[in-house]
Enzyme design. Structure first.
Site, PDB file in Angstrom:
ATOM      1  N   SER A 104       0.834  -1.199   0.000  1.00 56.56           N
ATOM      2  CA  SER A 104       0.000   0.000   0.000  1.00 56.56           C
ATOM      3  C   SER A 104       0.875   1.258   0.000  1.00 56.56           C
ATOM      4  O   SER A 104       1.628   1.461  -0.953  1.00 56.56           O
ATOM      5  CB  SER A 104      -0.954  -0.076   1.197  1.00 56.56           C
ATOM      6  OG  SER A 104      -1.918   0.928   1.144  1.00 56.56           O
ATOM      7  N   ASP A 154     -10.302  -3.999  -4.845  1.00 54.93           N
ATOM      8  CA  ASP A 154      -9.648  -2.997  -3.987  1.00 54.93           C
ATOM      9  C   ASP A 154     -10.389  -1.664  -4.109  1.00 54.93           C
ATOM     10  O   ASP A 154     -10.441  -1.090  -5.196  1.00 54.93           O
ATOM     11  CB  ASP A 154      -8.189  -2.837  -4.444  1.00 54.93           C
ATOM     12  CG  ASP A 154      -7.359  -2.000  -3.506  1.00 54.93           C
ATOM     13  OD1 ASP A 154      -7.930  -1.134  -2.809  1.00 54.93           O
ATOM     14  OD2 ASP A 154      -6.130  -2.189  -3.476  1.00 54.93           O
ATOM     15  N   HIS A 185      -8.209  -4.692  -0.541  1.00 52.63           N
ATOM     16  CA  HIS A 185      -6.934  -3.991  -0.322  1.00 52.63           C
ATOM     17  C   HIS A 185      -5.997  -4.767   0.611  1.00 52.63           C
ATOM     18  O   HIS A 185      -4.780  -4.591   0.547  1.00 52.63           O
ATOM     19  CB  HIS A 185      -7.201  -2.592   0.246  1.00 52.63           C
ATOM     20  CG  HIS A 185      -6.020  -1.683   0.156  1.00 52.63           C
ATOM     21  ND1 HIS A 185      -5.552  -1.182  -1.041  1.00 52.63           N
ATOM     22  CD2 HIS A 185      -5.192  -1.181   1.115  1.00 52.63           C
ATOM     23  CE1 HIS A 185      -4.490  -0.407  -0.815  1.00 52.63           C
ATOM     24  NE2 HIS A 185      -4.250  -0.382   0.492  1.00 52.63           N
TER      25      HIS A 185
HETATM   26  C1  MLT Z   1      -1.486   5.940  -0.226  1.00 49.85           C
HETATM   27  O1  MLT Z   1      -1.835   6.953   0.330  1.00 49.85           O
HETATM   28  O2  MLT Z   1      -0.297   5.634  -0.409  1.00 49.85           O
HETATM   29  C2  MLT Z   1      -2.561   5.043  -0.724  1.00 49.85           C
HETATM   30  O3  MLT Z   1      -3.782   5.727  -0.668  1.00 49.85           O
HETATM   31  C3  MLT Z   1      -2.611   3.770   0.016  1.00 49.85           C
HETATM   32  C4  MLT Z   1      -2.862   3.973   1.476  1.00 49.85           C
HETATM   33  O4  MLT Z   1      -1.938   4.312   2.184  1.00 49.85           O
HETATM   34  O5  MLT Z   1      -3.991   3.760   1.931  1.00 49.85           O
END
Ligand code: MLT
Length: 203
Positions: A104, A154, A185
């Protein structure tokens, strides 16, 4: 632990294999991905830094304006800062170029590093990654195998966005494998299996 520019944890491993650079998701810390190492890369050493940006107290690797909308100036600055940490940690612990393993937000900063600092990573596993920057990557990723694993359900990462990430990395020379699992996710067992198989043949 050596006193370096990021709070981190480190364990040595097989010197014949590249170490992992573990990069956690939003709200995680340097300990989050460590339990996965024996599953995805038994015997490898690792370094795992904690993101320095706090969002309501939750560590991240760069600022975002809202979910999925990044502060791109901060992405650039933080990617450069993390590239500096990779140099420091390699020197401090005597390590080869690492393979990034990011989830992520951690996958997104790993991608940003590949955009701006080709050659820093020997490879990368990007779980639930997005395109980190609008500009094209610098190029020079010819020696870099990359595994992207997305979730078809996701809610955070649109399919077109991760498709663009794969395309941009390929245009920059990386050998990209992009797998899509029928999941959301969060990380799942098949994510670990794909990473293990990929890492078995990587640096
Ligand atoms: C991010 O901010 O890098 C993406 O939205 C993934 C997350 O951190 O939830």
């Amino acid at each position: 632990m050596a006193d370096l520019s990021f709070v981190h944890t480190h364990a040595p491993g097989d010197p014949a294999r590249a170490p992992l650079l573990l990069l956690h998701g939003t709200g995680g810390n340097e300990h989050d991905l460590v339990p996965l190492v024996p599953e995805i890369a038994p015997g490898r050493g690792y370094v795992s830094p904690r993101g320095k940006v706090l969002e309501n107290g939750m560590p991240r690797f760069f600022r975002r304006l809202s979910e999925g909308v990044f502060d791109e100036a901060d992405v650039r600055a933080r990617a450069d800062e993390l590239a500096g940490f990779v140099v420091e940690m390699r020197e401090a612990y005597g390590l080869a170029a690492p393979v990034a393993v990011g989830f992520s937000n951690g996958a997104n900063i790993a991608a940003a590093l590949m955009w701006r600092h080709p050659g820093v990573f020997a490879g990368a596993v990007l779980w639930r990654a997005m395109t980190p920057l609008r500009e094209a990557p610098a190029g020079g990723l010819e020696a870099t195998p990359v595994l992207i694993v997305s979730g078809a359900m996701d809610p955070i990462v649109p399919a077109a966005d991760v498709g663009n990430l794969a395309l941009r990395l390929r245009e920059a020379g990386a050998a990209v494998t992009h797998e899509t699992l029928p999941v959301g996710h969060g990380l799942t067992r098949p994510d670990l299996d794909l990473a293990r198989d990929f890492l078995a043949t990587t640096a």
